[in-house]
Motif scaffolding. Structure first.
Motif, PDB file in Angstrom:
ATOM      1  N   GLY A  48     -33.616 -18.618 -62.931  1.00 47.10           N
ATOM      2  CA  GLY A  48     -33.768 -19.686 -63.909  1.00 47.10           C
ATOM      3  C   GLY A  48     -34.147 -19.143 -65.264  1.00 47.10           C
ATOM      4  N   LEU A  49     -34.559 -20.058 -66.126  1.00 48.15           N
ATOM      5  CA  LEU A  49     -34.960 -19.701 -67.491  1.00 48.15           C
ATOM      6  C   LEU A  49     -36.473 -19.486 -67.538  1.00 48.15           C
ATOM      7  CD1 LEU A  49     -34.335 -19.455 -70.549  1.00 48.15           C
ATOM      8  CD2 LEU A  49     -34.663 -21.947 -70.686  1.00 48.15           C
ATOM      9  N   VAL A  50     -36.879 -18.364 -68.116  1.00 48.30           N
ATOM     10  CA  VAL A  50     -38.302 -18.057 -68.218  1.00 48.30           C
ATOM     11  C   VAL A  50     -38.551 -17.427 -69.589  1.00 48.30           C
ATOM     12  CG1 VAL A  50     -37.994 -15.796 -67.126  1.00 48.30           C
ATOM     13  CG2 VAL A  50     -40.242 -16.881 -67.096  1.00 48.30           C
ATOM     14  N   GLN A  51     -39.720 -17.677 -70.130  1.00 45.39           N
ATOM     15  CA  GLN A  51     -40.065 -17.121 -71.443  1.00 45.39           C
ATOM     16  C   GLN A  51     -40.449 -15.647 -71.319  1.00 45.39           C
ATOM     17  OE1 GLN A  51     -43.148 -19.609 -73.145  1.00 45.39           O
ATOM     18  NE2 GLN A  51     -41.637 -21.058 -73.942  1.00 45.39           N
ATOM     19  N   PRO A  52     -40.263 -14.892 -72.382  1.00 44.62           N
ATOM     20  CA  PRO A  52     -40.714 -13.495 -72.375  1.00 44.62           C
ATOM     21  C   PRO A  52     -42.192 -13.413 -72.014  1.00 44.62           C
ATOM     22  CG  PRO A  52     -39.352 -13.913 -74.290  1.00 44.62           C
ATOM     23  CD  PRO A  52     -39.572 -15.241 -73.636  1.00 44.62           C
ATOM     24  N   GLY A  53     -42.502 -12.443 -71.148  1.00 40.97           N
ATOM     25  CA  GLY A  53     -43.866 -12.292 -70.675  1.00 40.97           C
ATOM     26  C   GLY A  53     -44.163 -13.094 -69.422  1.00 40.97           C
ATOM     27  N   GLY A  54     -43.247 -13.960 -69.050  1.00 45.03           N
ATOM     28  CA  GLY A  54     -43.445 -14.809 -67.882  1.00 45.03           C
ATOM     29  C   GLY A  54     -43.123 -14.125 -66.581  1.00 45.03           C
ATOM     30  N   SER A  55     -43.238 -14.893 -65.496  1.00 46.98           N
ATOM     31  CA  SER A  55     -43.013 -14.376 -64.147  1.00 46.98           C
ATOM     32  C   SER A  55     -42.024 -15.249 -63.400  1.00 46.98           C
ATOM     33  CB  SER A  55     -44.325 -14.321 -63.365  1.00 46.98           C
ATOM     34  OG  SER A  55     -45.247 -13.450 -63.966  1.00 46.98           O
ATOM     35  N   LEU A  56     -41.406 -14.640 -62.404  1.00 46.76           N
ATOM     36  CA  LEU A  56     -40.445 -15.343 -61.565  1.00 46.76           C
ATOM     37  C   LEU A  56     -40.404 -14.629 -60.225  1.00 46.76           C
ATOM     38  CD1 LEU A  56     -38.736 -17.792 -62.485  1.00 46.76           C
ATOM     39  CD2 LEU A  56     -36.838 -16.222 -62.895  1.00 46.76           C
ATOM     40  N   ARG A  57     -40.207 -15.362 -59.142  1.00 43.27           N
ATOM     41  CA  ARG A  57     -40.029 -14.734 -57.839  1.00 43.27           C
ATOM     42  C   ARG A  57     -38.675 -15.122 -57.272  1.00 43.27           C
ATOM     43  NH1 ARG A  57     -43.279 -15.068 -52.046  1.00 43.27           N
ATOM     44  NH2 ARG A  57     -42.177 -17.054 -51.872  1.00 43.27           N
ATOM     45  N   LEU A  58     -37.877 -14.117 -57.006  1.00 43.80           N
ATOM     46  CA  LEU A  58     -36.583 -14.327 -56.368  1.00 43.80           C
ATOM     47  C   LEU A  58     -36.727 -14.188 -54.859  1.00 43.80           C
ATOM     48  CD1 LEU A  58     -34.229 -12.222 -58.694  1.00 43.80           C
ATOM     49  CD2 LEU A  58     -35.068 -14.569 -58.984  1.00 43.80           C
ATOM     50  N   SER A  59     -35.932 -14.974 -54.148  1.00 42.26           N
ATOM     51  CA  SER A  59     -35.881 -14.881 -52.696  1.00 42.26           C
ATOM     52  C   SER A  59     -34.440 -14.655 -52.255  1.00 42.26           C
ATOM     53  CB  SER A  59     -36.400 -16.170 -52.050  1.00 42.26           C
ATOM     54  OG  SER A  59     -37.736 -16.414 -52.393  1.00 42.26           O
ATOM     55  N   CYS A  60     -34.296 -14.035 -51.109  1.00 42.39           N
ATOM     56  CA  CYS A  60     -32.968 -13.802 -50.526  1.00 42.39           C
ATOM     57  C   CYS A  60     -33.083 -14.078 -49.029  1.00 42.39           C
ATOM     58  CB  CYS A  60     -32.514 -12.379 -50.782  1.00 42.39           C
ATOM     59  SG  CYS A  60     -30.979 -11.919 -49.933  1.00 42.39           S
ATOM     60  N   ALA A  61     -32.503 -15.180 -48.597  1.00 42.67           N
ATOM     61  CA  ALA A  61     -32.521 -15.554 -47.187  1.00 42.67           C
ATOM     62  C   ALA A  61     -31.350 -14.900 -46.471  1.00 42.67           C
ATOM     63  CB  ALA A  61     -32.458 -17.069 -47.050  1.00 42.67           C
ATOM     64  N   ALA A  62     -31.649 -14.153 -45.430  1.00 43.92           N
ATOM     65  CA  ALA A  62     -30.621 -13.398 -44.714  1.00 43.92           C
ATOM     66  C   ALA A  62     -30.376 -13.989 -43.332  1.00 43.92           C
ATOM     67  CB  ALA A  62     -31.040 -11.942 -44.582  1.00 43.92           C
ATOM     68  N   SER A  63     -29.139 -13.877 -42.869  1.00 43.04           N
ATOM     69  CA  SER A  63     -28.787 -14.317 -41.527  1.00 43.04           C
ATOM     70  C   SER A  63     -27.577 -13.548 -41.046  1.00 43.04           C
ATOM     71  CB  SER A  63     -28.504 -15.825 -41.508  1.00 43.04           C
ATOM     72  OG  SER A  63     -27.413 -16.142 -42.354  1.00 43.04           O
ATOM     73  N   GLY A  64     -27.383 -13.565 -39.721  1.00 43.70           N
ATOM     74  CA  GLY A  64     -26.209 -12.926 -39.154  1.00 43.70           C
ATOM     75  C   GLY A  64     -26.387 -11.475 -38.745  1.00 43.70           C
ATOM     76  N   PHE A  65     -27.594 -10.931 -38.896  1.00 45.26           N
ATOM     77  CA  PHE A  65     -27.869  -9.553 -38.473  1.00 45.26           C
ATOM     78  C   PHE A  65     -29.367  -9.420 -38.198  1.00 45.26           C
ATOM     79  CE2 PHE A  65     -29.783  -7.811 -42.418  1.00 45.26           C
ATOM     80  CZ  PHE A  65     -29.437  -8.809 -43.329  1.00 45.26           C
ATOM     81  N   THR A  66     -29.740  -8.332 -37.556  1.00 45.03           N
ATOM     82  CA  THR A  66     -31.148  -8.072 -37.253  1.00 45.03           C
ATOM     83  C   THR A  66     -31.824  -7.570 -38.522  1.00 45.03           C
ATOM     84  OG1 THR A  66     -30.535  -7.516 -34.978  1.00 45.03           O
ATOM     85  CG2 THR A  66     -32.743  -6.867 -35.727  1.00 45.03           C
ATOM     86  N   PHE A  67     -32.433  -8.491 -39.229  1.00 45.45           N
ATOM     87  CA  PHE A  67     -32.934  -8.247 -40.588  1.00 45.45           C
ATOM     88  C   PHE A  67     -33.856  -7.031 -40.650  1.00 45.45           C
ATOM     89  CE2 PHE A  67     -33.683  -9.314 -44.877  1.00 45.45           C
ATOM     90  CZ  PHE A  67     -35.039  -9.343 -45.144  1.00 45.45           C
ATOM     91  N   SER A  68     -34.766  -6.930 -39.705  1.00 47.79           N
ATOM     92  CA  SER A  68     -35.795  -5.884 -39.774  1.00 47.79           C
ATOM     93  C   SER A  68     -35.237  -4.477 -39.553  1.00 47.79           C
ATOM     94  CB  SER A  68     -36.898  -6.165 -38.753  1.00 47.79           C
ATOM     95  OG  SER A  68     -36.350  -6.189 -37.445  1.00 47.79           O
ATOM     96  N   SER A  69     -34.000  -4.384 -39.137  1.00 44.62           N
ATOM     97  CA  SER A  69     -33.401  -3.074 -38.838  1.00 44.62           C
ATOM     98  C   SER A  69     -32.724  -2.424 -40.043  1.00 44.62           C
ATOM     99  CB  SER A  69     -32.367  -3.196 -37.707  1.00 44.62           C
ATOM    100  OG  SER A  69     -32.981  -3.590 -36.504  1.00 44.62           O
ATOM    101  N   TYR A  70     -32.676  -3.122 -41.147  1.00 45.22           N
ATOM    102  CA  TYR A  70     -31.901  -2.630 -42.288  1.00 45.22           C
ATOM    103  C   TYR A  70     -32.687  -2.658 -43.585  1.00 45.22           C
ATOM    104  CZ  TYR A  70     -27.945  -3.045 -39.170  1.00 45.22           C
ATOM    105  OH  TYR A  70     -27.097  -2.906 -38.104  1.00 45.22           O
ATOM    106  N   GLY A  71     -32.472  -1.626 -44.382  1.00 42.00           N
ATOM    107  CA  GLY A  71     -32.978  -1.660 -45.730  1.00 42.00           C
ATOM    108  C   GLY A  71     -32.277  -2.734 -46.536  1.00 42.00           C
TER     109      GLY A  71
END
Lengths: 120, 108
Positions: free
Chosen positions: A10-33
């Motif tokens: 999204g839109l954020v001002q300089p100096g601000g913070s943001l957290r991105l997420s990535c939801a994974a499916s279809g594989f054994t998530f913990s087994s891969y970088g």
């Protein structure tokens, strides 16, 4: 079928913070970088950060070290990127990508990306 | 830090062979991976570990790596191959992933 779905951009001002997420499916998530790669408008790919399958090893590009933090919750099959002290030059589409093994390996699946715009 | 150098653009006629280079200091000692990115899409892996192809990638795509240059070769180029191509390595001295600047392949 492997699926990676980014969110949190999204839109954020300089100096601000943001957290991105990535939801994974279809594989054994913990087994891969996993990694984050960004692409500024009209520019090439820039690697941002990577994390091992267990989360114990993390790597950062010099341009974001000390400002961004990569993490993962293997119980939720979700990858995160906490971005602090954002700058205009952080404006980009951020892709999460599944690595074929440890973080030194190539990325064989990519999400569709989430746009981060840093502007006042 | 390790630098990968690609030509900004390569043009080729349909049916001909396109060669996209990726230059780096002693790159032959590293494993090189190649990605294809079409407009508005995420990148896709087309060659990994210098010469291997993921499942589903046509045999027309091949790679080589020696000395200071790695090369992605696309044989019998089709209009659908028009895209940006990026090389990538892992730099163990800095623990960084490194991408080349990208090459725009134009099919004439």
């Amino acid at each position: 079928e492997v699926q990676l779905l980014e969110s949190g951009g999204g839109l954020v001002q300089p100096g601000g913070s943001l957290r991105l997420s990535c939801a994974a499916s279809g594989f054994t998530f913990s087994s891969y970088g996993m990694s984050w790669v960004r692409q500024a408008p009209g520019q090439g790919l820039e690697w941002v950060s990577a994390i091992s399958g267990g989360g114990g090893l993390t790597y950062y590009a010099d341009s974001v070290k000390g400002r961004f933090t990569i993490s993962r919750d293997n119980s939720k099959n979700t990858l995160y990127l906490q971005m602090n002290s954002l700058r205009a030059e952080d404006t980009a589409v951020y892709y999460c990508a599944k690595v074929t093994g440890n973080p030194t390996r190539p990325s064989n699946y990519w999400g569709q990306g989430t746009l981060v715009t840093v502007s006042s | 830090s390790y630098v990968l150098t690609q030509p900004p653009s390569v043009s080729v006629a349909p049916g001909q062979t396109a060669r996209i280079t990726c230059g780096g200091n002693n790159i032959g000692s590293k494993s090189v991976h190649w990605y294809q990115q079409k407009p508005g899409q995420a990148p896709a892996l087309v060659v990994y570990d210098d010469t291997d192809r993921p499942s589903g990638i046509p045999e027309r795509f091949s790679g080589s790596n020696s000395g200071n240059t790695a090369t992605l070769t696309i044989s019998r180029v089709e209009a659908g191959d028009e895209a940006d191509y990026y090389c990538q390595v892992w730099d163990s001295s800095s623990d960084h992933v490194v991408f080349g600047g990208g090459t725009k392949l134009t099919v004439l």
